[in-house]
Design an enzyme around this catalytic site. Structure first.
Site, PDB file in Angstrom:
ATOM      1  NE  ARG A 114       2.142  -4.453  11.374  1.00  0.00           N
ATOM      2  CZ  ARG A 114       3.161  -4.570  10.415  1.00  0.00           C
ATOM      3  NH1 ARG A 114       4.180  -5.206  10.683  1.00  0.00           N
ATOM      4  NH2 ARG A 114       3.195  -3.751   9.448  1.00  0.00           N
TER       5      ARG A 114
ATOM      6  CE  LYS B  27      -2.426  -0.783   3.884  1.00  0.00           C
ATOM      7  NZ  LYS B  27      -1.728  -2.271   4.083  1.00  0.00           N
TER       8      LYS B  27
ATOM      9  NE  ARG C 271       6.454  -0.743  10.275  1.00  0.00           N
ATOM     10  CZ  ARG C 271       5.400  -0.563   9.543  1.00  0.00           C
ATOM     11  NH1 ARG C 271       5.434   0.043   8.418  1.00  0.00           N
ATOM     12  NH2 ARG C 271       4.244  -0.955   9.872  1.00  0.00           N
TER      13      ARG C 271
ATOM     14  NE  ARG D  33      -4.124  -1.196  10.205  1.00  0.00           N
ATOM     15  CZ  ARG D  33      -3.341  -0.555   9.609  1.00  0.00           C
ATOM     16  NH1 ARG D  33      -3.408   0.756   9.108  1.00  0.00           N
ATOM     17  NH2 ARG D  33      -2.268  -1.248   9.399  1.00  0.00           N
TER      18      ARG D  33
ATOM     19  NE  ARG E  68       7.983  -3.259   6.303  1.00  0.00           N
ATOM     20  CZ  ARG E  68       6.660  -2.954   6.484  1.00  0.00           C
ATOM     21  NH1 ARG E  68       6.197  -2.407   5.186  1.00  0.00           N
ATOM     22  NH2 ARG E  68       5.805  -2.719   7.503  1.00  0.00           N
TER      23      ARG E  68
HETATM   24  P1  AMP Z   1       0.859   0.466   9.045  1.00  0.00           P
HETATM   25  O1  AMP Z   1       2.069   1.493   8.835  1.00  0.00           O
HETATM   26  O2  AMP Z   1      -0.302   1.017   8.291  1.00  0.00           O
HETATM   27  O3  AMP Z   1       1.056  -1.003   8.762  1.00  0.00           O
HETATM   28  O4  AMP Z   1       0.277   0.891  10.348  1.00  0.00           O
HETATM   29  C1  AMP Z   1       1.117   0.459  11.640  1.00  0.00           C
HETATM   30  C2  AMP Z   1       0.504   0.555  12.828  1.00  0.00           C
HETATM   31  O5  AMP Z   1       0.059   1.742  13.449  1.00  0.00           O
HETATM   32  C3  AMP Z   1      -0.658  -0.510  13.032  1.00  0.00           C
HETATM   33  O6  AMP Z   1      -0.129  -1.849  13.147  1.00  0.00           O
HETATM   34  C4  AMP Z   1      -1.473   0.174  14.307  1.00  0.00           C
HETATM   35  O7  AMP Z   1      -0.832  -0.125  15.479  1.00  0.00           O
HETATM   36  C5  AMP Z   1      -1.436   1.651  13.784  1.00  0.00           C
HETATM   37  N1  AMP Z   1      -2.392   2.218  13.001  1.00  0.00           N
HETATM   38  C6  AMP Z   1      -2.152   2.536  11.488  1.00  0.00           C
HETATM   39  N2  AMP Z   1      -3.365   3.275  11.143  1.00  0.00           N
HETATM   40  C7  AMP Z   1      -4.245   2.678  11.786  1.00  0.00           C
HETATM   41  C8  AMP Z   1      -5.806   2.748  12.081  1.00  0.00           C
HETATM   42  N3  AMP Z   1      -6.548   3.052  10.930  1.00  0.00           N
HETATM   43  N4  AMP Z   1      -6.450   2.336  12.907  1.00  0.00           N
HETATM   44  C9  AMP Z   1      -5.621   1.813  14.147  1.00  0.00           C
HETATM   45  N5  AMP Z   1      -4.471   1.741  14.260  1.00  0.00           N
HETATM   46  C10 AMP Z   1      -3.672   1.925  13.114  1.00  0.00           C
END
Ligand code: AMP
Length: 210
Positions: A165, A15, A154, A91, A125
């Site tokens: 996740r 994404k 990360r 989400r 990654r």
């Molecule tokens: P990402 O980089 O999109 O994988 O997001 C990393 C982390 O940020 C996720 O595992 C959540 O802990 C938090 N996060 C990101 N977007 C959301 C969302 N829309 N709702 C809740 N937590 C989020």
């Protein structure tokens, strides 16, 4: 009018990479809750009646940060955006309802990748902390030794957090994608293709929706 695009799919589906392509090609804003939260991991959210006082605890475990926090981030970002690509939100069903109240969406890109492939991509990654560029220990390491040496993993790309996740995705986000399947402009994209092939499909889908 600039397109309003939602890109949705499991962690590791690509994404972020494809959102950057969309932002560059269509001149729209890249709104990403993941990056916004990573830059504000230690902000005080205790006044929102949350279990933990900062996003960090949720993020490191791979759990969702409470809705009130992310809804506010998206609402704020949308007020200044004309067209946009929204990445990492919604989400869960509650966030999807909030989004419906905030804006209309012209294109919904659903990136599809199988679980085994996602685990391999995410646990391998590595990120360049200076540029934010993503690499992979097996498939894509930088030639430049200086960059190779500063790469980091990360906190939530460890095996344990990745498994969580993906479970969180299946339980909370997959049902949102099912709901969106009937939405105008919904397109499924095969995310297991090469990044260039994925981009070609995405570009064609956005053109078709114009
Ligand atoms: P990402 O980089 O999109 O994988 O997001 C990393 C982390 O940020 C996720 O595992 C959540 O802990 C938090 N996060 C990101 N977007 C959301 C969302 N829309 N709702 C809740 N937590 C989020």
């Amino acid at each position: 009018m600039a397109p309003r695009i939602l890109i949705i799919g499991p962690p590791g589906a690509g994404k972020g990479t494809q959102s950057s392509n969309i932002a560059d090609e269509y001149g729209v804003e890249h709104i990403t809750t993941g990056d916004a939260l990573r830059s504000n991991k230690d902000m005080d959210i205790s006044d929102m009646d949350t279990e933990y006082d900062t996003p960090r605890e949720y993020m490191e475990a791979g759990d969702l940060v409470p809705d009130a926090v992310v809804n506010a981030i998206v609402e704020e970002a949308l007020t200044t955006a004309d067209g946009f690509v929204l990445d990492g939100y919604p989400r869960n069903k509650e966030q999807a309802e909030e989004l419906t109240d905030m804006t209309e969406i012209d294109v919904i890109l659903s990136l599809e990748v199988g679980r085994e492939e996602l685990i391999e991509r995410l646990t391998g990654r590595r990120v360049d902390p200076e540029t934010g560029d993503n690499y992979h220990v097996e498939f894509n390491m930088p030639d430049d030794e200086e960059i190779r040496e500063r790469l980091v993993q990360r906190d939530d790309d460890t095996r344990e957090a990745v498994e969580n996740r993906l479970d969180v995705f299946e339980e909370n986000t997959a049902p949102v994608i099912e709901q969106y399947a009937d939405h105008d402009g919904f397109v499924e994209i095969d995310g297991e293709q090469t990044p260039a092939e994925v981009w070609a499909d995405i570009d064609a889908a956005i053109q078709a929706a114009k």
